[in-house]
Design an enzyme around this catalytic site. Structure first.
Site, PDB file in Angstrom:
ATOM      1  N   HIS A   1       0.857  -1.192   0.000  1.00 29.71           N
ATOM      2  CA  HIS A   1       0.000   0.000   0.000  1.00 29.71           C
ATOM      3  C   HIS A   1       0.888   1.235   0.000  1.00 29.71           C
ATOM      4  O   HIS A   1       1.936   1.248   0.633  1.00 29.71           O
ATOM      5  CB  HIS A   1      -0.909   0.025   1.232  1.00 29.71           C
ATOM      6  CG  HIS A   1      -2.092   0.933   1.069  1.00 29.71           C
ATOM      7  ND1 HIS A   1      -2.027   2.276   1.323  1.00 29.71           N
ATOM      8  CD2 HIS A   1      -3.348   0.672   0.638  1.00 29.71           C
ATOM      9  CE1 HIS A   1      -3.212   2.814   1.069  1.00 29.71           C
ATOM     10  NE2 HIS A   1      -4.026   1.878   0.650  1.00 29.71           N
TER      11      HIS A   1
ATOM     12  N   ASP B   1      -7.750  -5.316  -0.787  1.00 27.94           N
ATOM     13  CA  ASP B   1      -8.205  -6.149  -1.902  1.00 27.94           C
ATOM     14  C   ASP B   1      -7.934  -7.628  -1.709  1.00 27.94           C
ATOM     15  O   ASP B   1      -8.507  -8.460  -2.422  1.00 27.94           O
ATOM     16  CB  ASP B   1      -7.552  -5.660  -3.207  1.00 27.94           C
ATOM     17  CG  ASP B   1      -8.159  -4.333  -3.643  1.00 27.94           C
ATOM     18  OD1 ASP B   1      -7.410  -3.394  -3.933  1.00 27.94           O
ATOM     19  OD2 ASP B   1      -9.403  -4.238  -3.652  1.00 27.94           O
TER      20      ASP B   1
HETATM   21  C1  SDX Z   1      -6.141   0.048  -3.279  1.00 23.84           C
HETATM   22  O1  SDX Z   1      -4.457   4.450  -2.054  1.00 23.84           O
HETATM   23  C2  SDX Z   1      -5.504   3.865  -1.524  1.00 23.84           C
HETATM   24  O2  SDX Z   1      -6.011   4.255  -0.490  1.00 23.84           O
HETATM   25  C3  SDX Z   1      -6.049   2.707  -2.347  1.00 23.84           C
HETATM   26  C4  SDX Z   1      -7.034   1.777  -1.653  1.00 23.84           C
HETATM   27  C5  SDX Z   1      -8.370   2.456  -1.390  1.00 23.84           C
HETATM   28  O3  SDX Z   1      -9.097   2.022  -0.476  1.00 23.84           O
HETATM   29  O4  SDX Z   1      -8.742   3.362  -2.206  1.00 23.84           O
HETATM   30  O5  SDX Z   1      -6.473   1.341  -0.425  1.00 23.84           O
HETATM   31  C6  SDX Z   1      -7.336   0.562  -2.526  1.00 23.84           C
HETATM   32  O6  SDX Z   1      -5.920   0.428  -4.393  1.00 23.84           O
HETATM   33  C7  SDX Z   1      -5.196  -0.878  -2.568  1.00 23.84           C
HETATM   34  C8  SDX Z   1      -3.970  -1.290  -3.448  1.00 23.84           C
HETATM   35  C9  SDX Z   1      -4.420  -2.375  -4.455  1.00 23.84           C
HETATM   36  N1  SDX Z   1      -3.310  -2.679  -5.370  1.00 23.84           N
HETATM   37  C10 SDX Z   1      -2.651  -3.853  -5.324  1.00 23.84           C
HETATM   38  O7  SDX Z   1      -2.841  -4.721  -4.473  1.00 23.84           O
HETATM   39  C11 SDX Z   1      -1.617  -4.039  -6.431  1.00 23.84           C
HETATM   40  C12 SDX Z   1      -0.329  -4.627  -5.862  1.00 23.84           C
HETATM   41  N2  SDX Z   1       0.307  -3.602  -5.003  1.00 23.84           N
HETATM   42  C13 SDX Z   1       1.217  -2.725  -5.598  1.00 23.84           C
HETATM   43  O8  SDX Z   1       1.543  -2.713  -6.890  1.00 23.84           O
HETATM   44  C14 SDX Z   1       1.744  -1.616  -4.692  1.00 23.84           C
HETATM   45  O9  SDX Z   1       1.892  -2.114  -3.429  1.00 23.84           O
HETATM   46  C15 SDX Z   1       0.920  -0.342  -4.679  1.00 23.84           C
HETATM   47  C16 SDX Z   1       0.672   0.148  -6.050  1.00 23.84           C
HETATM   48  C17 SDX Z   1      -0.385  -0.583  -3.987  1.00 23.84           C
HETATM   49  C18 SDX Z   1       1.685   0.711  -3.901  1.00 23.84           C
HETATM   50  O10 SDX Z   1       2.868   0.852  -4.549  1.00 23.84           O
HETATM   51  P1  SDX Z   1       3.941   1.988  -4.250  1.00 23.84           P
HETATM   52  O11 SDX Z   1       3.623   2.731  -3.000  1.00 23.84           O
HETATM   53  O12 SDX Z   1       4.116   2.801  -5.485  1.00 23.84           O
HETATM   54  O13 SDX Z   1       5.214   1.138  -3.914  1.00 23.84           O
HETATM   55  P2  SDX Z   1       6.226   0.628  -5.019  1.00 23.84           P
HETATM   56  O14 SDX Z   1       5.483   0.112  -6.213  1.00 23.84           O
HETATM   57  O15 SDX Z   1       7.230   1.700  -5.214  1.00 23.84           O
HETATM   58  O16 SDX Z   1       6.884  -0.632  -4.262  1.00 23.84           O
HETATM   59  C19 SDX Z   1       7.850  -0.422  -3.230  1.00 23.84           C
HETATM   60  C20 SDX Z   1       8.613  -1.730  -3.127  1.00 23.84           C
HETATM   61  C21 SDX Z   1       9.093  -2.203  -4.492  1.00 23.84           C
HETATM   62  O17 SDX Z   1      10.270  -2.957  -4.264  1.00 23.84           O
HETATM   63  P3  SDX Z   1      11.578  -2.551  -5.124  1.00 23.84           P
HETATM   64  O18 SDX Z   1      11.141  -2.717  -6.578  1.00 23.84           O
HETATM   65  O19 SDX Z   1      11.851  -1.093  -4.755  1.00 23.84           O
HETATM   66  O20 SDX Z   1      12.599  -3.527  -4.666  1.00 23.84           O
HETATM   67  O21 SDX Z   1       7.747  -2.768  -2.655  1.00 23.84           O
HETATM   68  C22 SDX Z   1       7.592  -3.774  -3.665  1.00 23.84           C
HETATM   69  C23 SDX Z   1       8.042  -3.153  -4.971  1.00 23.84           C
HETATM   70  O22 SDX Z   1       8.543  -4.154  -5.821  1.00 23.84           O
HETATM   71  N3  SDX Z   1       6.169  -4.072  -3.745  1.00 23.84           N
HETATM   72  C24 SDX Z   1       5.680  -5.243  -4.138  1.00 23.84           C
HETATM   73  C25 SDX Z   1       4.288  -5.116  -4.058  1.00 23.84           C
HETATM   74  N4  SDX Z   1       3.988  -3.873  -3.633  1.00 23.84           N
HETATM   75  C26 SDX Z   1       5.165  -3.234  -3.448  1.00 23.84           C
HETATM   76  N5  SDX Z   1       6.295  -6.381  -4.530  1.00 23.84           N
HETATM   77  C27 SDX Z   1       5.479  -7.426  -4.858  1.00 23.84           C
HETATM   78  N6  SDX Z   1       4.127  -7.368  -4.800  1.00 23.84           N
HETATM   79  C28 SDX Z   1       3.510  -6.244  -4.411  1.00 23.84           C
HETATM   80  N7  SDX Z   1       2.177  -6.194  -4.347  1.00 23.84           N
END
Ligand code: SDX
Length: 384
Positions: free
Chosen positions: A270, A321
């Protein structure tokens, strides 16, 4: 007002507006450090299982929990607006049956802006926006249920008088009398996902509203934002992930493959929460109960093992989710409708934020740091 200087080459660029406080709001607080969610002063733990979605949607839009009389009036307004108008029904039946449900919902809400029968759909007075919000909060579940029925080749069911918001959705989608456990589960899901600060789709709605554009344009844009797999579509992707895993024994191999392929685990991570999403524990408990009642605990047990395995491998927390997936599946909701279910819940939050933005608006217009070429001289076409 200082003239805005071109963004200095040394300007700090905050990609994704990460950590940027864009405005104030009194609707909800998403506390990333303490992992707490507050709606209008109430911790979400105070509300879920105690206040129905009808009460919470009133709270979000009006700023206080309703009295019994106010709740009766609000519930009557929603019930009176739930039936699909003939022109909207004709539109839904005219669209390709296999079109992506969020695309159909986006089209339907946009159509409501054209068919708004109370005169100027672009009217932006707070009273007009509130009236439109009642219409979309009431109609979105009916639209989603109609999409599900048409995809299944079944006749569309009109809402049933006397059923509450969650119960009527289950009736319109699945037919028959929904059981109490299913109604309470869906109502809790709607309450937990009703609002969440300046998430991408809500901020999209506020950005559209900040230009003094109309309510329907703001909500249509928000649906487009929620449609993305990094946001609302993660619930559908999470169910597809559980289906691909298929059994407890396949969890670990799946995790290893995903890590090796540098792919994402859907329903994990998140932007704001530095710990577990405060909504997740409620959704997990509901999914567990539904799985036991259905005599099919596998989707819950796969989820729980996956949650443990991803924590061991990447120290990632689940988000809203993740257990939404098995919960919605146990309710008999087709996977392709999962993100439209998120939209049903968030319609109240989006509407509250449109009203708040419209009541004290400032055009949303951030700067950009230009990194392209400079001082180029024009070359005529036949010399290029
Ligand atoms: C919702 O914002 C809200 O409030 C949204 C929400 C709401 O109620 O409206 O809460 C609802 O959208 C929840 C999120 C749903 N999305 C997912 O589940 C998709 C999977 N999650 C991600 O892609 C990610 O966690 C985000 C998009 C949710 C947040 O991403 P960020 O803050 O941009 O973090 P990032 O992508 O920069 O990741 C930071 C690190 C990375 O590692 P490095 O590449 O730097 O080594 O964490 C890792 C990422 O690879 N990482 C993940 C991951 N999420 C972060 N690695 C594997 N799987 C994941 N899901």
């Amino acid at each position: 007002m200082n003239p805005i200087e071109p963004a200095s080459p040394h300007a700090e660029v905050r990609r994704g507006l990460e950590g940027v406080v864009a405005d104030k709001t009194s609707i909800s607080e998403v506390d990333g450090q303490r992992c707490q969610l507050i709606y209008r002063g109430y911790h979400i733990d105070e509300l879920v299982g105690r206040a129905a979605y009808e009460e919470v949607s009133f709270l979000l839009l009006q700023g206080a929990l309703p009295t019994r009389a106010q709740l009766a009036e609000w519930t009557a307004q929603l019930a009176a607006a739930t039936a699909l108008e003939p022109t909207l029904l004709a539109l839904l039946q005219s669209l390709p049956r296999r079109a992506e449900p969020m695309a159909i919902l986006r089209t339907a809400i946009s159509f409501l802006g054209i068919s708004d029968d109370a005169g100027d759909a672009a009217e932006v007075s707070l009273e007009a926006i509130r009236r439109k919000a009642v219409r979309t909060i009431a109609l979105t579940p009916a639209i989603v249920a109609a999409i599900g029925r048409m995809r299944a080749g079944e006749p569309i069911l009109p809402p049933k008088a006397g059923l509450g918001h969650a119960a009527n959705f289950l009736y319109m989608l699945l037919g028959g009398e929904p059981n109490r456990q299913a109604v309470e589960a869906l109502d809790a899901y709607f309450v937990l996902l009703a609002d969440h600060g300046f998430n991408a789709s809500t901020f999209t709605a506020r950005t559209v509203t900040s230009t003094h554009s109309d309510y329907y344009s703001a909500i249509t844009a928000a649906i487009g934002s929620l449609k993305g797999p990094l946001h609302g579509a993660a619930n559908r992707k999470a169910m597809e992930m559980l289906t691909e895993i298929g059994s407890d024994e396949q969890v670990e191999p799946y995790v290893q493959r995903t890590l090796a392929d540098h792919k994402r685990f859907m329903g994990f991570g998140h932007r704001v929460y530095k710990g577990e999403d405060p909504r997740a524990k409620h959704l997990k408990a509901i999914a567990k109960r539904l799985g036991e009642a259905a005599g099919e605990p596998k989707w819950f047990t796969i989820s729980e093992r996956l949650q443990e395995a991803v924590w061991r491998a990447k120290k990632l927390y689940i988000n809203v989710d993740f257990y939404s997936a098995s919960l919605l599946h146990y309710l008999g909701i087709p996977t392709e409708l999962f993100t439209t279910m998120f939209a049903c819940a968030r319609m109240a939050g989006w509407s509250a934020h449109v009203i708040e933005e419209a009541s004290d608006s400032r055009l949303i217009r951030p700067l950009a740091l230009y990194v392209g070429p400079r001082d180029l001289k024009f070359v005529p076409l036949d010399q290029r």
